[in-house]
Design an enzyme around this catalytic site. Structure first.
Site, PDB file in Angstrom:
ATOM      1  N   TYR A   1       0.820  -1.168   0.093  1.00 57.23           N
ATOM      2  CA  TYR A   1      -0.043  -0.008  -0.049  1.00 57.23           C
ATOM      3  C   TYR A   1       0.948   1.166   0.071  1.00 57.23           C
ATOM      4  O   TYR A   1       1.504   1.664   0.912  1.00 57.23           O
ATOM      5  CB  TYR A   1      -0.853   0.145   1.451  1.00 57.23           C
TER       6      TYR A   1
ATOM      7  N   HIS B   1      -0.823 -12.130   0.684  1.00 51.52           N
ATOM      8  CA  HIS B   1      -1.387 -11.246  -0.024  1.00 51.52           C
ATOM      9  C   HIS B   1      -1.974 -11.934  -1.223  1.00 51.52           C
ATOM     10  O   HIS B   1      -3.431 -11.560  -1.445  1.00 51.52           O
ATOM     11  CB  HIS B   1      -0.787 -10.027  -0.433  1.00 51.52           C
TER      12      HIS B   1
ATOM     13  N   SER C   1     -12.977  -4.048   1.152  1.00 55.84           N
ATOM     14  CA  SER C   1     -14.118  -3.511   0.111  1.00 55.84           C
ATOM     15  C   SER C   1     -15.678  -3.910   0.458  1.00 55.84           C
ATOM     16  O   SER C   1     -16.348  -4.240  -0.433  1.00 55.84           O
ATOM     17  CB  SER C   1     -13.800  -3.699  -1.379  1.00 55.84           C
ATOM     18  N   PRO C   2     -16.022  -3.876   1.598  1.00 55.37           N
ATOM     19  CA  PRO C   2     -17.433  -4.329   2.172  1.00 55.37           C
ATOM     20  C   PRO C   2     -18.606  -3.302   1.511  1.00 55.37           C
ATOM     21  O   PRO C   2     -19.626  -3.756   1.586  1.00 55.37           O
ATOM     22  CB  PRO C   2     -17.440  -4.414   3.452  1.00 55.37           C
TER      23      PRO C   2
ATOM     24  N   GLY D   1     -18.067  -2.011  -1.714  1.00 52.18           N
ATOM     25  CA  GLY D   1     -17.599  -1.646  -3.180  1.00 52.18           C
ATOM     26  C   GLY D   1     -16.957  -0.687  -3.347  1.00 52.18           C
ATOM     27  O   GLY D   1     -17.147  -0.228  -4.576  1.00 52.18           O
ATOM     28  N   ARG D   2     -15.841  -0.664  -2.423  1.00 49.71           N
ATOM     29  CA  ARG D   2     -14.798   0.535  -3.129  1.00 49.71           C
ATOM     30  C   ARG D   2     -15.539   1.948  -3.159  1.00 49.71           C
ATOM     31  O   ARG D   2     -15.202   2.966  -3.806  1.00 49.71           O
ATOM     32  CB  ARG D   2     -14.117   0.301  -4.274  1.00 49.71           C
ATOM     33  N   GLY D   3     -16.371   2.308  -2.102  1.00 54.52           N
ATOM     34  CA  GLY D   3     -16.997   3.504  -2.066  1.00 54.52           C
ATOM     35  C   GLY D   3     -18.473   3.232  -2.945  1.00 54.52           C
ATOM     36  O   GLY D   3     -19.307   4.312  -2.746  1.00 54.52           O
TER      37      GLY D   3
END
Length: 345
Positions: free
Chosen positions: A60, A128, A207-208, A210-212
């Protein structure tokens, strides 16, 4: 905002964490720039909300996220359960990196992560991505050696298939599996989640929301230059318009229940996990304190998930089949693709 505790894994390698954790990819610029002081303020906000679980990775921001998290934890390391990851080599950006899981690489990278994090151990160390050229048993064995050396308390896998989870778990107990899971991304329900439930492995959805996309704030205009979401099919071309319409349906359901859309997305996860017999600790990420509070609103009065009416669950369950595009830029990069659940272009 109460937060329940959950237990990931079983036996001597189990970890007790809050039922929601902070996913620290956002503080490395994946969705837009954030200054270090703002990132530290956000981490303090998450701490004040009772959360003790932080998830980061060496990739990251090429180490930036670990460095910021390390600065934050300097005077409070033992108050948090810290997870980081190894297994994606630096490359030219999303879609141009490769998985690497050989033992030598894992041993090298853990020391670099520990240095950036300013600690002598991590609580949970994930592979990962599973390296297609290295048996997952070798990777799991190398992670297990780090447990024996005291550098790691427990090991995990990210985006591993059900079969890969079983093979790794036979080599060394796996405490947690991390994969994408949301109202819009459901492939892990076929093999991965049942395997975790059977083996007593905790599941950590990333990503719960959906990436926003599944929030009250997303608009196509939010995708600025350099935003990593441009690389994902959900956010490309005509797909975006279709998926934005589906997100509007989630927002309508959320308004009817009386929670923010992001909170509804988390409440749905906890309800679905209970159906499947899985123990979960989602790790949403955000750059904004307000957005974090909207996420945490989905935990409800007991801190373990707002109860949702059966009709709401049924309508939300039906949306995944209508989503346009796949969740990943490459089927091979995620478990569902390698399990034949995500079609190839």
């Amino acid at each position: 905002m109460p937060v329940a505790d959950v237990r990931l894994g079983t036996g001597e390698h189990a970890l007790n964490v809050t039922s929601i954790g902070y996913g620290a990819m956002s503080i490395a610029g994946a969705y837009g720039r954030i200054a270090e002081d703002a990132a530290l303020d956000l981490l303090h906000h998450v701490e004040e909300r009772g959360v003790n679980f932080i998830d980061t990775a060496n990739i990251y921001g090429d180490g930036v996220s670990e460095q910021v998290v390390g600065t934050f934890l300097r005077d409070r390391r033992h108050e948090f359960v810290l997870a980081t990851k190894v297994g994606i080599e630096k490359g030219g950006g999303v879609g141009q990196r490769r998985a690497r899981g050989d033992a030598a690489y894992i041993r090298e990278q853990v020391d670099l992560s520990l240095q950036r994090l300013g600690t002598d151990y991590v609580d949970l160390y994930y592979l990962h991505r599973v390296d297609p050229e290295v048996p997952v048993e070798e990777s799991a064995g190398a992670l297990g050696e780090l447990v024996e050396a005291g550098k790691v308390r427990a090991i995990g896998l990210s985006e591993a298939t059900g079969e890969e989870i079983r093979r790794a778990h036979a080599e060394h107990p796996v405490t947690a599996v991390q994969s994408e899971w949301s109202i819009f991304a459901r492939d892990v329900e076929t093999y991965v989640l049942p395997t975790c439930a059977e083996l007593g492995i905790g599941f950590v959805p990333y990503s719960p929301v959906g990436r926003g996309l599944i929030t009250d704030h997303f608009t196509p205009d939010a995708l600025g230059e350099g935003d990593g979401r441009h690389n994902f099919p959900w956010f490309q071309g005509e797909n975006l318009a279709v998926n934005q319409n589906l997100a509007e349906q989630v927002r309508a359901e959320a308004a009817a229940v009386g929670v923010p859309a992001a909170g509804l997305a988390l409440a749905w996860l906890f309800a679905k996990a209970a159906e499947l017999g899985a123990v979960i600790a989602p790790i949403p990420g955000t750059r904004y304190a307000q957005h974090w509070d909207e996420l945490q609103a989905g935990l409800g009065q007991d801190g373990a998930g707002v109860g949702l009416p059966a009709g709401t669950m049924a309508r939300l369950d039906a949306l995944a089949e209508q989503v346009r595009g796949e969740r990943s830029f490459s089927p091979d990069w995620v478990s569902g693709g390698r399990e034949g659940l995500i079609p190839r272009p």
